[in-house]
Enzyme design. Structure first.
Site, PDB file in Angstrom:
ATOM      1  N   SER A 158      20.736 -55.649 -28.714  1.00  0.00           N
ATOM      2  CA  SER A 158      21.055 -54.926 -29.947  1.00  0.00           C
ATOM      3  C   SER A 158      22.013 -55.757 -30.811  1.00  0.00           C
ATOM      4  O   SER A 158      23.112 -56.104 -30.364  1.00  0.00           O
ATOM      5  CB  SER A 158      21.700 -53.589 -29.581  1.00  0.00           C
ATOM      6  OG  SER A 158      22.511 -53.126 -30.625  1.00  0.00           O
TER       7      SER A 158
HETATM    8  N1  LIG Z   1      24.308 -48.831 -38.235  1.00  0.00           N
HETATM    9  C1  LIG Z   1      24.382 -48.698 -36.793  1.00  0.00           C
HETATM   10  C2  LIG Z   1      23.036 -49.000 -36.208  1.00  0.00           C
HETATM   11  C3  LIG Z   1      22.990 -48.608 -34.754  1.00  0.00           C
HETATM   12  C4  LIG Z   1      21.581 -48.596 -34.236  1.00  0.00           C
HETATM   13  O1  LIG Z   1      20.638 -48.228 -34.946  1.00  0.00           O
HETATM   14  N2  LIG Z   1      21.434 -48.955 -32.959  1.00  0.00           N
HETATM   15  C5  LIG Z   1      20.135 -48.912 -32.356  1.00  0.00           C
HETATM   16  C6  LIG Z   1      20.034 -49.992 -31.281  1.00  0.00           C
HETATM   17  S1  LIG Z   1      20.119 -51.593 -32.017  1.00  0.00           S
HETATM   18  C7  LIG Z   1      19.925 -47.557 -31.719  1.00  0.00           C
HETATM   19  O2  LIG Z   1      20.828 -47.007 -31.134  1.00  0.00           O
HETATM   20  N3  LIG Z   1      18.719 -47.016 -31.857  1.00  0.00           N
HETATM   21  C8  LIG Z   1      18.381 -45.731 -31.311  1.00  0.00           C
HETATM   22  C9  LIG Z   1      17.118 -45.782 -30.485  1.00  0.00           C
HETATM   23  O3  LIG Z   1      16.584 -46.868 -30.290  1.00  0.00           O
HETATM   24  O4  LIG Z   1      16.706 -44.711 -30.027  1.00  0.00           O
HETATM   25  C10 LIG Z   1      25.457 -49.639 -36.225  1.00  0.00           C
HETATM   26  O5  LIG Z   1      25.776 -50.647 -36.874  1.00  0.00           O
HETATM   27  O6  LIG Z   1      26.013 -49.340 -35.166  1.00  0.00           O
END
Ligand SMILES: N[C@@H](CCC(=O)N[C@@H](CS)C(=O)NCC(=O)O)C(=O)O
Length: 216
Positions: A12
Protein backbone atom coordinates in the site's frame (compact mmCIF):
# COMPACT_ATOMS: atom_id res chain seq x y z
CA UNK A 1 0.85 3.02 27.98
CA UNK A 2 -0.14 0.47 25.35
CA UNK A 3 2.09 0.25 22.28
CA UNK A 4 1.17 2.33 19.26
CA UNK A 5 -0.42 0.08 16.66
CA UNK A 6 -0.18 0.56 12.92
CA UNK A 7 -2.53 -1.48 10.73
CA UNK A 8 -0.37 -1.98 7.70
CA UNK A 9 -0.09 -3.60 4.28
CA UNK A 10 3.23 -3.83 2.47
CA UNK A 11 2.05 -3.01 -1.04
CA UNK A 12 0.00 0.00 0.00
CA UNK A 13 1.51 3.39 -0.99
CA UNK A 14 -0.15 5.29 1.89
CA UNK A 15 1.00 2.63 4.38
CA UNK A 16 4.52 2.92 2.98
CA UNK A 17 4.50 6.67 3.61
CA UNK A 18 3.51 6.07 7.24
CA UNK A 19 6.15 3.35 7.68
CA UNK A 20 8.81 5.73 6.37
CA UNK A 21 7.74 8.58 8.66
CA UNK A 22 7.34 6.35 11.75
CA UNK A 23 10.90 5.12 11.25
CA UNK A 24 12.28 8.59 10.56
CA UNK A 25 10.67 9.91 13.72
CA UNK A 26 11.93 6.88 15.60
CA UNK A 27 8.66 6.15 17.38
CA UNK A 28 8.23 2.65 18.76
CA UNK A 29 5.20 0.94 17.31
CA UNK A 30 3.74 -2.45 16.60
CA UNK A 31 2.67 -3.28 13.07
CA UNK A 32 -0.34 -5.44 12.40
CA UNK A 33 0.02 -6.69 8.86
CA UNK A 34 -3.34 -7.35 7.26
CA UNK A 35 -3.90 -10.22 4.88
CA UNK A 36 -7.19 -9.05 3.38
CA UNK A 37 -7.83 -5.33 3.87
CA UNK A 38 -11.48 -5.47 2.79
CA UNK A 39 -12.32 -8.43 5.03
CA UNK A 40 -10.37 -7.50 8.12
CA UNK A 41 -11.26 -3.79 8.07
CA UNK A 42 -14.96 -4.72 7.80
CA UNK A 43 -14.97 -6.55 11.15
CA UNK A 44 -17.17 -4.87 13.79
CA UNK A 45 -14.09 -4.05 15.91
CA UNK A 46 -12.24 -2.40 13.05
CA UNK A 47 -15.29 -0.62 11.65
CA UNK A 48 -15.83 0.90 15.04
CA UNK A 49 -12.21 2.03 15.15
CA UNK A 50 -12.16 3.27 11.58
CA UNK A 51 -15.51 3.73 9.81
CA UNK A 52 -13.57 4.52 6.61
CA UNK A 53 -12.31 0.89 6.68
CA UNK A 54 -9.00 1.96 5.14
CA UNK A 55 -5.41 1.42 6.03
CA UNK A 56 -3.12 2.81 7.22
CA UNK A 57 -4.89 3.14 10.55
CA UNK A 58 -2.96 4.21 13.62
CA UNK A 59 -4.12 3.51 17.15
CA UNK A 60 -2.17 5.47 19.75
CA UNK A 61 -3.75 4.55 23.06
CA UNK A 62 -7.29 4.85 21.69
CA UNK A 63 -6.58 7.90 19.59
CA UNK A 64 -7.39 6.38 16.22
CA UNK A 65 -6.12 8.26 13.18
CA UNK A 66 -6.68 7.41 9.55
CA UNK A 67 -5.42 9.06 6.35
CA UNK A 68 -1.72 8.59 5.79
CA UNK A 69 -0.85 12.29 5.60
CA UNK A 70 -2.76 13.04 8.83
CA UNK A 71 -1.03 10.11 10.56
CA UNK A 72 2.37 11.35 9.36
CA UNK A 73 1.65 14.91 10.56
CA UNK A 74 0.61 13.54 13.95
CA UNK A 75 3.66 11.30 14.38
CA UNK A 76 6.06 14.13 13.49
CA UNK A 77 4.24 16.69 15.67
CA UNK A 78 3.97 14.36 18.67
CA UNK A 79 7.12 12.26 18.47
CA UNK A 80 9.54 14.10 16.15
CA UNK A 81 12.81 15.30 17.65
CA UNK A 82 12.42 18.52 15.68
CA UNK A 83 9.95 20.00 13.22
CA UNK A 84 12.09 19.81 10.08
CA UNK A 85 9.81 17.26 8.39
CA UNK A 86 6.66 19.24 9.15
CA UNK A 87 7.55 22.80 10.19
CA UNK A 88 5.59 24.63 12.88
CA UNK A 89 6.27 28.07 11.41
CA UNK A 90 3.01 28.99 9.57
CA UNK A 91 4.55 30.13 6.27
CA UNK A 92 6.78 27.08 5.99
CA UNK A 93 3.96 24.78 7.03
CA UNK A 94 1.57 26.36 4.52
CA UNK A 95 3.87 25.36 1.68
CA UNK A 96 4.19 21.78 2.95
CA UNK A 97 0.40 21.60 3.38
CA UNK A 98 -0.18 22.92 -0.14
CA UNK A 99 2.08 20.22 -1.60
CA UNK A 100 0.35 17.54 0.50
CA UNK A 101 -3.13 18.57 -0.63
CA UNK A 102 -1.88 18.60 -4.19
CA UNK A 103 -0.43 15.07 -4.03
CA UNK A 104 -3.57 13.82 -2.23
CA UNK A 105 -5.60 15.04 -5.21
CA UNK A 106 -3.33 13.32 -7.74
CA UNK A 107 -3.35 10.12 -5.65
CA UNK A 108 -7.17 10.08 -6.02
CA UNK A 109 -6.68 9.70 -9.78
CA UNK A 110 -4.04 7.00 -9.20
CA UNK A 111 -6.44 5.04 -6.98
CA UNK A 112 -9.22 5.40 -9.52
CA UNK A 113 -7.03 4.00 -12.29
CA UNK A 114 -5.79 1.18 -10.06
CA UNK A 115 -9.39 0.11 -9.34
CA UNK A 116 -10.29 0.23 -13.06
CA UNK A 117 -7.25 -1.79 -14.13
CA UNK A 118 -7.75 -4.37 -11.37
CA UNK A 119 -11.35 -4.87 -12.42
CA UNK A 120 -10.37 -5.28 -16.08
CA UNK A 121 -11.72 -1.90 -17.20
CA UNK A 122 -9.80 0.67 -19.22
CA UNK A 123 -8.40 3.58 -17.17
CA UNK A 124 -10.50 6.75 -17.38
CA UNK A 125 -8.85 9.31 -19.69
CA UNK A 126 -9.70 12.16 -17.30
CA UNK A 127 -7.66 10.46 -14.58
CA UNK A 128 -4.80 9.64 -16.96
CA UNK A 129 -4.65 13.31 -17.98
CA UNK A 130 -4.74 14.42 -14.37
CA UNK A 131 -1.78 12.24 -13.44
CA UNK A 132 0.26 13.37 -16.45
CA UNK A 133 -0.53 16.96 -15.59
CA UNK A 134 0.50 16.24 -11.98
CA UNK A 135 3.87 14.91 -13.11
CA UNK A 136 4.41 18.02 -15.28
CA UNK A 137 3.45 20.21 -12.34
CA UNK A 138 5.86 18.53 -9.91
CA UNK A 139 8.59 18.87 -12.49
CA UNK A 140 7.87 22.62 -12.71
CA UNK A 141 7.65 22.98 -8.92
CA UNK A 142 11.13 21.48 -8.70
CA UNK A 143 12.67 23.85 -11.23
CA UNK A 144 15.79 25.28 -9.59
CA UNK A 145 14.78 23.65 -6.29
CA UNK A 146 16.16 20.73 -4.33
CA UNK A 147 12.94 19.95 -2.46
CA UNK A 148 9.24 20.51 -2.96
CA UNK A 149 8.71 22.77 0.05
CA UNK A 150 11.52 24.87 1.48
CA UNK A 151 15.19 24.29 1.97
CA UNK A 152 15.21 20.75 3.32
CA UNK A 153 13.49 17.44 2.76
CA UNK A 154 10.00 17.42 4.31
CA UNK A 155 6.92 15.27 4.55
CA UNK A 156 5.84 16.90 1.25
CA UNK A 157 8.72 15.18 -0.55
CA UNK A 158 8.10 11.71 0.92
CA UNK A 159 4.36 11.90 0.29
CA UNK A 160 4.66 13.11 -3.32
CA UNK A 161 7.47 10.63 -4.00
CA UNK A 162 5.17 7.73 -3.02
CA UNK A 163 2.52 9.00 -5.45
CA UNK A 164 5.08 9.42 -8.24
CA UNK A 165 6.50 5.93 -7.66
CA UNK A 166 3.01 4.45 -7.64
CA UNK A 167 2.17 5.92 -11.06
CA UNK A 168 4.96 3.82 -12.44
CA UNK A 169 3.89 0.47 -10.99
CA UNK A 170 0.25 0.46 -12.15
CA UNK A 171 -0.04 -2.26 -14.81
CA UNK A 172 -1.47 -1.56 -18.27
CA UNK A 173 -0.63 2.13 -18.08
CA UNK A 174 2.33 4.05 -19.38
CA UNK A 175 3.08 6.79 -16.92
CA UNK A 176 6.70 7.79 -17.13
CA UNK A 177 7.87 10.01 -14.29
CA UNK A 178 11.45 9.27 -15.37
CA UNK A 179 11.14 11.43 -18.45
CA UNK A 180 11.15 14.53 -16.22
CA UNK A 181 14.69 15.62 -15.37
CA UNK A 182 13.79 17.50 -12.17
CA UNK A 183 11.72 14.56 -10.88
CA UNK A 184 14.51 12.05 -11.60
CA UNK A 185 17.09 14.18 -9.78
CA UNK A 186 14.73 14.83 -6.87
CA UNK A 187 13.88 11.12 -6.43
CA UNK A 188 17.55 10.21 -6.38
CA UNK A 189 18.24 13.08 -3.93
CA UNK A 190 15.62 11.64 -1.54
CA UNK A 191 17.16 8.18 -1.94
CA UNK A 192 20.69 9.34 -1.34
CA UNK A 193 19.82 11.25 1.82
CA UNK A 194 17.73 8.55 3.36
CA UNK A 195 18.24 4.80 3.74
CA UNK A 196 14.91 4.34 5.56
CA UNK A 197 13.06 5.60 2.50
CA UNK A 198 15.07 3.30 0.24
CA UNK A 199 14.31 0.25 2.42
CA UNK A 200 10.58 0.91 2.72
CA UNK A 201 10.20 1.64 -0.99
CA UNK A 202 11.94 -1.70 -1.65
CA UNK A 203 9.42 -3.45 0.63
CA UNK A 204 6.62 -1.71 -1.27
CA UNK A 205 7.98 -2.59 -4.73
CA UNK A 206 8.60 -6.25 -3.85
CA UNK A 207 5.17 -6.68 -2.28
CA UNK A 208 3.54 -4.99 -5.27
CA UNK A 209 5.44 -7.26 -7.69
CA UNK A 210 4.38 -10.37 -5.72
CA UNK A 211 0.77 -9.16 -5.65
CA UNK A 212 0.69 -8.53 -9.40
CA UNK A 213 2.31 -11.89 -10.19
CA UNK A 214 -0.09 -13.85 -7.97
CA UNK A 215 -2.76 -15.62 -10.06
CA UNK A 216 -6.07 -13.84 -9.50
N1 LIG B 1 -6.36 8.60 1.40
C1 LIG B 1 -6.11 7.40 2.17
C2 LIG B 1 -6.17 6.21 1.25
C3 LIG B 1 -6.19 4.93 2.04
C4 LIG B 1 -6.57 3.76 1.18
O1 LIG B 1 -7.41 3.88 0.28
N2 LIG B 1 -5.99 2.60 1.49
C5 LIG B 1 -6.34 1.42 0.77
C6 LIG B 1 -5.14 0.47 0.72
S1 LIG B 1 -3.84 1.20 -0.24
C7 LIG B 1 -7.48 0.72 1.48
O2 LIG B 1 -7.52 0.67 2.68
N3 LIG B 1 -8.43 0.21 0.70
C8 LIG B 1 -9.58 -0.47 1.24
C9 LIG B 1 -9.78 -1.83 0.60
O3 LIG B 1 -8.94 -2.24 -0.19
O4 LIG B 1 -10.78 -2.46 0.95
C10 LIG B 1 -4.74 7.49 2.86
O5 LIG B 1 -3.87 8.24 2.39
O6 LIG B 1 -4.55 6.86 3.91
Amino acid sequence: MAPIILYDYDNSPPCTLVRIVARLVGVEHKKIKLKSITKEMASPEMTQKNPQRTIPTLDDNDLVITESRAIAMYLISKYGKDDSLYPREPQKRALVDQRLFFDFDIYGAVENIWVSVMSGKPPGQRHVDKINDGLETWNKMLDGKQWLAGENVTLADYSAAMVVITTQVIPKTEFNPYKYKNIVEWLSRIESCNQTYVEEVKVFREAMKAFLEKPK
